[in-house]
Write a protein that holds these residues in place. Structure first.
Motif, PDB file in Angstrom:
ATOM      1  N   ARG A  36      10.214 -24.047   3.424  1.00 42.47           N
ATOM      2  CA  ARG A  36      10.347 -22.732   2.791  1.00 42.47           C
ATOM      3  C   ARG A  36      10.402 -22.791   1.274  1.00 42.47           C
ATOM      4  NH1 ARG A  36       9.830 -17.808   4.644  1.00 42.47           N
ATOM      5  NH2 ARG A  36      11.776 -17.078   3.776  1.00 42.47           N
ATOM      6  N   ARG A  37      10.942 -23.857   0.719  1.00 43.07           N
ATOM      7  CA  ARG A  37      11.099 -23.960  -0.730  1.00 43.07           C
ATOM      8  C   ARG A  37       9.757 -23.776  -1.450  1.00 43.07           C
ATOM      9  NH1 ARG A  37      13.949 -29.131  -3.629  1.00 43.07           N
ATOM     10  NH2 ARG A  37      15.742 -27.872  -4.176  1.00 43.07           N
ATOM     11  N   VAL A  40       8.444 -19.491  -0.805  1.00 44.94           N
ATOM     12  CA  VAL A  40       9.185 -18.250  -1.085  1.00 44.94           C
ATOM     13  C   VAL A  40       9.414 -18.101  -2.580  1.00 44.94           C
ATOM     14  CG1 VAL A  40      10.321 -18.167   1.166  1.00 44.94           C
ATOM     15  CG2 VAL A  40      11.445 -19.330  -0.732  1.00 44.94           C
ATOM     16  N   ASP A  41       9.530 -16.851  -3.009  1.00 40.41           N
ATOM     17  CA  ASP A  41       9.786 -16.563  -4.419  1.00 40.41           C
ATOM     18  C   ASP A  41      11.274 -16.534  -4.742  1.00 40.41           C
ATOM     19  OD1 ASP A  41       7.078 -16.343  -4.994  1.00 40.41           O
ATOM     20  OD2 ASP A  41       7.035 -14.203  -4.542  1.00 40.41           O
ATOM     21  N   HIS A  42      12.096 -16.549  -3.722  1.00 42.62           N
ATOM     22  CA  HIS A  42      13.545 -16.504  -3.917  1.00 42.62           C
ATOM     23  C   HIS A  42      14.137 -17.879  -3.607  1.00 42.62           C
ATOM     24  CE1 HIS A  42      13.972 -16.450   0.466  1.00 42.62           C
ATOM     25  NE2 HIS A  42      12.987 -15.562   0.469  1.00 42.62           N
ATOM     26  N   GLU A  43      15.431 -17.971  -3.707  1.00 38.12           N
ATOM     27  CA  GLU A  43      16.099 -19.232  -3.382  1.00 38.12           C
ATOM     28  C   GLU A  43      15.902 -19.529  -1.896  1.00 38.12           C
ATOM     29  OE1 GLU A  43      20.454 -21.306  -4.078  1.00 38.12           O
ATOM     30  OE2 GLU A  43      20.393 -19.149  -3.654  1.00 38.12           O
ATOM     31  N   ALA A  44      15.334 -20.684  -1.610  1.00 32.72           N
ATOM     32  CA  ALA A  44      15.043 -21.050  -0.223  1.00 32.72           C
ATOM     33  C   ALA A  44      16.343 -21.128   0.586  1.00 32.72           C
ATOM     34  CB  ALA A  44      14.316 -22.384  -0.172  1.00 32.72           C
ATOM     35  N   GLU A  45      16.225 -20.882   1.875  1.00 34.47           N
ATOM     36  CA  GLU A  45      17.395 -20.815   2.745  1.00 34.47           C
ATOM     37  C   GLU A  45      18.182 -22.118   2.786  1.00 34.47           C
ATOM     38  OE1 GLU A  45      14.398 -19.614   3.338  1.00 34.47           O
ATOM     39  OE2 GLU A  45      14.602 -17.575   4.093  1.00 34.47           O
ATOM     40  N   ASP A  47      18.403 -24.291   0.401  1.00 38.48           N
ATOM     41  CA  ASP A  47      19.125 -24.341  -0.875  1.00 38.48           C
ATOM     42  C   ASP A  47      20.352 -23.430  -0.841  1.00 38.48           C
ATOM     43  OD1 ASP A  47      17.425 -26.170  -2.262  1.00 38.48           O
ATOM     44  OD2 ASP A  47      15.985 -24.550  -2.535  1.00 38.48           O
ATOM     45  N   GLN A  48      20.220 -22.260  -0.220  1.00 44.97           N
ATOM     46  CA  GLN A  48      21.356 -21.348  -0.086  1.00 44.97           C
ATOM     47  C   GLN A  48      22.465 -21.982   0.756  1.00 44.97           C
ATOM     48  OE1 GLN A  48      20.324 -17.296   1.112  1.00 44.97           O
ATOM     49  NE2 GLN A  48      18.257 -17.633   0.312  1.00 44.97           N
TER      50      GLN A  48
END
Length: 122
Positions: A36-37, A40-45, A47-48
């Protein structure tokens, strides 16, 4: 369209008693998390999850950097000169060395994630 991760290991696994393929299997959800990293344009899951549990997950992403022999051969095939071929081989060797012996770190990281996630859920 499916999502798969090619599991490549070194002989080192056998010396650690981890030569059973089932102990090294990856779920489809893990495949989704590790990929996903890059999409995706947001913080990947993943990483979260690492941030929320205060666990450094970079070693998990680093597993994705292991150079595949087929990819190396293809890159060399399209290299324009000998210097570029040498650069491809040198970069592959650097990537290999960066993750050599990382199985203990990966197992510790996964265990830390499991422990901290179970504490969050309780």
């Amino acid at each position: 369209m499916g999502l798969d991760i090619l599991l490549q290991t070194e002989i080192e696994l056998e010396t650690k008693g981890l030569d059973d393929y089932n102990t090294q299997s990856l779920s489809r959800e893990f495949c989704n998390l590790i990929c996903r990293r890059d999409i995706v344009d947001h913080e990947a899951e993943l990483d979260q999850i690492g941030r929320l549990t205060n666990v450094d997950v970079s070693c998990i992403y680093q597993m994705n950097m292991y150079p595949d022999e087929g990819d190396i051969a293809e890159a060399i095939e399209f290299a324009v000169n000998e210097a570029e071929k040498e650069k491809i081989l040198a970069e592959a060797e650097i990537s290999r060395k960066a993750i050599t012996g990382n199985i203990d770190t990966i197992l510790q990281t996964l265990n830390a994630l499991l422990e901290k996630l179970s504490n969050i859920l309780n």
